[in-house]
Write an enzyme that holds these catalytic residues in place. Structure first.
Site, PDB file in Angstrom:
ATOM      1  N   GLY A 166       0.794  -1.217   0.000  1.00  0.00           N
ATOM      2  CA  GLY A 166       0.000   0.000   0.000  1.00  0.00           C
ATOM      3  C   GLY A 166       0.829   1.271   0.000  1.00  0.00           C
ATOM      4  O   GLY A 166       0.370   2.320  -0.437  1.00  0.00           O
ATOM      5  N   THR A 168      -3.812  -8.005   2.668  1.00  0.00           N
ATOM      6  CA  THR A 168      -3.276  -7.848   1.317  1.00  0.00           C
ATOM      7  C   THR A 168      -2.618  -6.490   1.102  1.00  0.00           C
ATOM      8  O   THR A 168      -1.750  -6.359   0.235  1.00  0.00           O
ATOM      9  CB  THR A 168      -4.389  -8.049   0.273  1.00  0.00           C
ATOM     10  OG1 THR A 168      -5.455  -7.135   0.532  1.00  0.00           O
ATOM     11  CG2 THR A 168      -4.928  -9.463   0.315  1.00  0.00           C
ATOM     12  N   CYS A 169      -3.016  -5.470   1.878  1.00  0.00           N
ATOM     13  CA  CYS A 169      -2.420  -4.142   1.682  1.00  0.00           C
ATOM     14  C   CYS A 169      -0.931  -4.139   2.033  1.00  0.00           C
ATOM     15  O   CYS A 169      -0.163  -3.335   1.500  1.00  0.00           O
ATOM     16  CB  CYS A 169      -3.144  -3.104   2.526  1.00  0.00           C
ATOM     17  SG  CYS A 169      -4.804  -2.718   1.920  1.00  0.00           S
ATOM     18  N   ILE A 170      -0.527  -5.028   2.943  1.00  0.00           N
ATOM     19  CA  ILE A 170       0.884  -5.066   3.352  1.00  0.00           C
ATOM     20  C   ILE A 170       1.511  -6.421   3.041  1.00  0.00           C
ATOM     21  O   ILE A 170       2.570  -6.760   3.562  1.00  0.00           O
ATOM     22  CB  ILE A 170       1.029  -4.734   4.858  1.00  0.00           C
ATOM     23  CG1 ILE A 170       0.156  -5.669   5.710  1.00  0.00           C
ATOM     24  CG2 ILE A 170       0.674  -3.282   5.125  1.00  0.00           C
ATOM     25  CD1 ILE A 170       0.358  -5.479   7.210  1.00  0.00           C
TER      26      ILE A 170
END
Length: 909
Positions: free
Chosen positions: A852, A875-877
């Protein structure tokens, strides 16, 4: 001096005639000198050459050993033929295949040659090596005008060839009406069988010769089978010869019911039966109703046999569905001149068309009774389970825990052993009886589920054929709703039933929603097979990429302007033909075939995201593409989006992979799945983090003063866009913040590109129906369109970080990588998707994976273990939250459950 003058005269004649004036003494050389002259019927030249020659006119030459008389008869050179006969040529000489000059003259219809040969005593009864006489040749080719002359010389008009076939057999087979009449007038045996027992009527029916069959029947031909029991009607149906069947029924009405019964014969091709019954049904309303009523009765009989557990499931299931498909096809076609839906039925009563379904009501009633019975037993078992639970609780003195035990959950292992003896000794017997009843019910479901599901499929087909296209029968919807619990029980016990018999789900969105969770739980491979089975149903060509017969069907594109030229051609092409097959040729190049088609798709997939067209923009991770909200800078952008949809639809239809990947949100748009705030990260990671922060924190006292509106740049001017009606005056609060996040997500991810999405879907749905594509999620759709990328496990391990207590040497981490190395390529892709939201590794490998806030390595974080806990992800990291499992086996089981069942947002299973 005299000899010199003779040579000079020969030279002069030769020069004047531009040919030799003497034949060589060698017969082999001489015959090749004469042959062109005979073929051209140059009888004077031939006569002159033969006059001073010792040439043998019966000399046989060439591979087939024919004489010049054969050549003359074959070519119709009547003058040369007469000359050769006068010179002593043998009219009955046979070549290597046994053919005489008369055979050749008859085969080619050389009437004058035949007459002269007969004058010179040509034998009409000579057979060639296949047993064919001259009369056979005339019959084969329908030379009736010659046959009249020839039969006067024939001693036996029924002379047989090597297979016992007479001239009448072959004339009937080839449909020569006047020839058949001539042979019959000449005394041919109308019922003469060949060595296989086949009569002339049999031969006429074998090739669908309606007129010759009618002549034979009119003259009293018998309806006889061959030695193997194959009848003329069998042959007519096998060939789909409806008109010939009609003639047979006119003379033998009993055969009508035989045709209806033939629908049960699995050896007969279904499309041929359809052709025959379609033709018969279009002759009159009464015959149409008679056929349908007969088919309904046969279907009912077969349906009841299928419901009988003693019958063969596979055979009876195929038979029932085959009959019902034919029934529905005939019902939809109808007669050519219907009488307002009413006509005199075969029973002499006025019969509305809907009455043809009446025999089937018995079958539907039996189906309903079966399902009601099973539902009753299921309910009884639930009540028994509740009784068992109550008994157990009383015996254990644990009534206070009753609220924690499911009323429908059967006792666990060892429950009965813990029951006390003494006064309650009979209790286990009671419970055992209840358990046996439950087991019996499950056994009944096991043996009846497939059979009942097949009848349900037949019921749906019959309901649907009475409805306009695109509409679901209210009666069938009511039926499914009534038996919803039993049907779900069927598919839970045997999910394969969905793919075998519940095809109606693909055509009924209102019913699909009831079973979608079960369908989505089925293996990806099984759903793919179901998808393509129905996508290509009704298409005649199984080889999906082929060269069309017509040059007009070839897509001729220019390599230097491939996007625009392809767009223009595809927009004008026939969609139905494109579904069946594609042939592509580049202008100025000869190459065609599947390799060229693959190249075309590959180039176009790159051109679709070419920045010059401004259709798509790169996402934040640099590996995927998203529709460009500013694509309107290209005046033709919506036409191009429609074309892009057509190309992806065609690629999916023909199983051609495209070299392009889209954002997760765009795949959701294709599937009709709502986007969520996490999808915003693909175009604006920082904004996605802000939305996440709002959801994760209490905003009650922060004074954000947000309203349900946003400011956006519209042609250089900032404007306030409401997220919903009156949004500018509605404050965002702790209670409604989730709605705000969803609406702002839809604005950024959907509303901003709605015209582009609509245009794309318009093209995509030309080839891929929405009802079929919804079988998959966004991750699976990406795999269908772009295939499975290769994943380097060593590079993955090298670029992975560990946190929250994990280190590379920990046993759990070592087990994890061992499991990954043992995974299939598909499972590795699922793992990558699960953790990062993408199925692809960016250029440069795992070291370049984006998160992200920029580059973010794949990370594994430790989570305390509790039984049945599944791995989760952020999922962002790019983080996998992996519980500290006690063994490799448990780790593998829980990880695969999470990957295949999609535990996004869930932690227990």
């Amino acid at each position: 001096m005299e000899r010199a003058m003779e040579q000079l005269n020969r030279l002069t004649r030769s020069l004047r005639r531009a040919r030799t004036v003497e034949l060589p003494e060698d017969n082999e050389t001489a015959v090749y000198t004469l042959m062109p002259m005979v073929m051209a019927d140059q009888h004077r030249s031939v006569s002159e050459l033969l006059s001073n020659s010792k040439f043998d006119v019966n000399y046989a030459f060439g591979r087939v050993k024919r004489s010049l008389l054969h050549i003359a008869a074959n070519c119709g050179s009547v003058e040369c033929l007469v000359l050769l006969l006068k010179k002593g040529a043998n009219p009955n000489y046979q070549d290597i295949s046994g053919c005489t000059p008369l055979h050749l003259a008859a085969r080619n219809g050389q009437k004058k040659c035949m007459s002269k040969l007969l004058e010179y005593s040509a034998d009409v009864n000579i057979c060639n090596n296949e047993g064919l006489t001259a009369i056979h040749w005339l019959a084969v080719n329908g030379r009736t005008e010659l046959l009249h002359d020839l039969v006067q010389h024939v001693t036996d008009v029924d002379v047989e060839d090597a297979m016992g076939q007479t001239a009448l057999h072959v004339a009937c087979q080839n449909g020569h009406k006047t020839t058949v009449q001539c042979l019959l007038d000449s005394g041919a045996d109308i019922n003469r069988p060949n060595v296989a027992g086949a009569t002339p009527l049999y031969f006429a029916c074998s090739h669908g010769q309606r007129d010759t069959a009618q002549i034979l029947l009119l003259r009293g031909a018998k309806y006889l089978p061959d030695k193997n029991g194959v009848t003329p009607l069998d042959l007519c149906v096998q060939g789909g010869y409806g008109q010939t069947c009609e003639v047979l029924i006119q003379y033998h009405p009993r055969l009508f019911q035989t045709i209806v019964q033939m629908t049960q014969n699995e050896d007969l091709r279904e499309n041929m039966l359809r052709q025959v019954l379609q033709h018969l049904s279009q002759q009159s309303e009464s015959q149409y109703l008679k056929i349908l009523t007969g088919l309904a009765e046969v279907a009912t009989t077969n349906g009841h046999k299928l419901l009988s557990l003693s019958s063969s499931y596979e055979a009876q299931m195929k038979s029932l569905l085959r009959i019902v498909r034919i029934f529905c096809h005939v019902f939809r076609i109808g007669p050519s001149s219907p009488s307002n839906g009413m006509d005199m039925g075969y029973n002499g009563n006025k019969t509305p068309r809907s009455q043809v379904f009446k025999p089937l009501e018995l079958l539907w009633h039996s189906l309903d009774e079966w399902l009601v019975l099973i539902a009753t037993e299921l309910m009884k078992n639930k009540e028994d389970s509740a009784d068992i639970t109550s008994i157990l609780l009383k015996q254990k003195g644990q009534d206070q825990e009753a609220s924690c035990i499911s009323a429908f959950e059967p006792p666990g292992p060892g429950s009965y052993e813990r029951l006390s003896t003494g006064p309650g000794e009979s209790k286990p017997d009671v419970l055992a009886g209840k358990q046996e009843a439950s087991a019996d019910c499950q056994d009944v479901i096991s043996v009846t589920a497939n059979r009942l599901s097949a009848v349900i499929q037949a019921f749906y087909m019959c309901c649907s054929c009475q409805m306009p296209p695109g509409m679901t029968s209210p009666r069938f919807i009511e039926f499914v709703c009534k038996h919803d619990e039993v049907l779900k029980c069927f598919v839970n016990r045997n999910p394969k039933i969905i793919f075998d018999h519940f095809h109606f789900l693909l055509e009924c969105p209102e019913l699909m929603s009831r079973f979608m969770h079960i369908i989505k739980a089925q293996p990806f491979k099984d759903r793919c097979e179901w998808f393509y089975e129905h996508l290509h149903s009704g298409q005649p060509d199984s080889d999906m990429v082929h060269r069309p017969v017509s040059e007009n069907d070839i897509l001729l594109v220019h390599r230097d302007s491939i996007f625009r030229s392809s767009c223009e051609i595809v927009s004008k092409a026939n969609c139905a033909k494109l579904k069946q097959g594609i042939a592509v040729r580049f202008h100025g190049e000869e190459g065609m075939g599947q390799g060229v088609v693959r190249e075309w798709f590959d180039i176009l997939s790159n051109e679709i995201v070419n920045p010059d067209y401004a259709l798509f923009t790169q996402s934040a991770d640099g590996t995927t593409f998203q529709p460009n909200s500013n694509s309107y800078v290209n005046p033709d952008h919506l036409n191009y989006f429609r074309f892009a949809g057509q190309i992806l639809g065609l690629a999916l239809n023909h199983r051609q992979l495209v070299n392009i990947y889209f954002t997760r949100s765009f795949y959701k748009h294709i599937l009709g799945i709502p986007v969520n705030y996490q999808d915003v990260a693909s175009i604006d990671p920082e904004y996605a983090k802000n939305l996440q922060w709002i959801l994760d924190n209490d905003i009650s006292d922060l004074g954000l003063e947000l309203t349900f509106s946003v400011e956006t740049d519209v042609f250089g001017a900032m404007e306030e866009v409401p997220l919903k009606p009156g949004g500018g005056s509605i404050l965002v609060t702790q209670n409604n913040k989730a709605e705000y996040v969803q609406l702002v997500t839809e604005l950024r991810m959907t509303r901003a590109i709605q015209p582009q999405i609509n245009a794309f879907l318009q093209g995509f749905h030309m080839f891929i129906p929405p009802s079929l594509i919804q079988l998959f999620d966004e991750y699976e759709l990406e795999l269908l369109l772009s295939g499975m990328p290769e994943i380097d496990v060593n590079d993955w391990i090298k670029n992975t970080e560990y946190t929250s207590g994990y280190e590379r040497e920990d046993p759990v981490i070592q087990w994890f990588w061992e499991v990954v190395e043992d995974m299939t390529q598909e499972e590795r892709v699922l793992l990558l998707q699960f953790v990062t939201g993408s199925s692809r590794v960016p250029h440069g490998g795992f070291a370049n994976i984006m998160g992200g806030s920029g580059l973010q390595n794949f990370t594994i974080a430790a989570v305390p273990y509790t039984p049945n806990l599944l791995p989760t992800s952020s999922t962002c990291i790019n983080m996998l939250k992996l519980p500290e499992y006690p063994s490799k086996e448990i780790l593998k089981d829980r990880l695969l459950v999470a990957l295949h069942c999609g535990s996004y947002g869930y932690t227990m299973a």
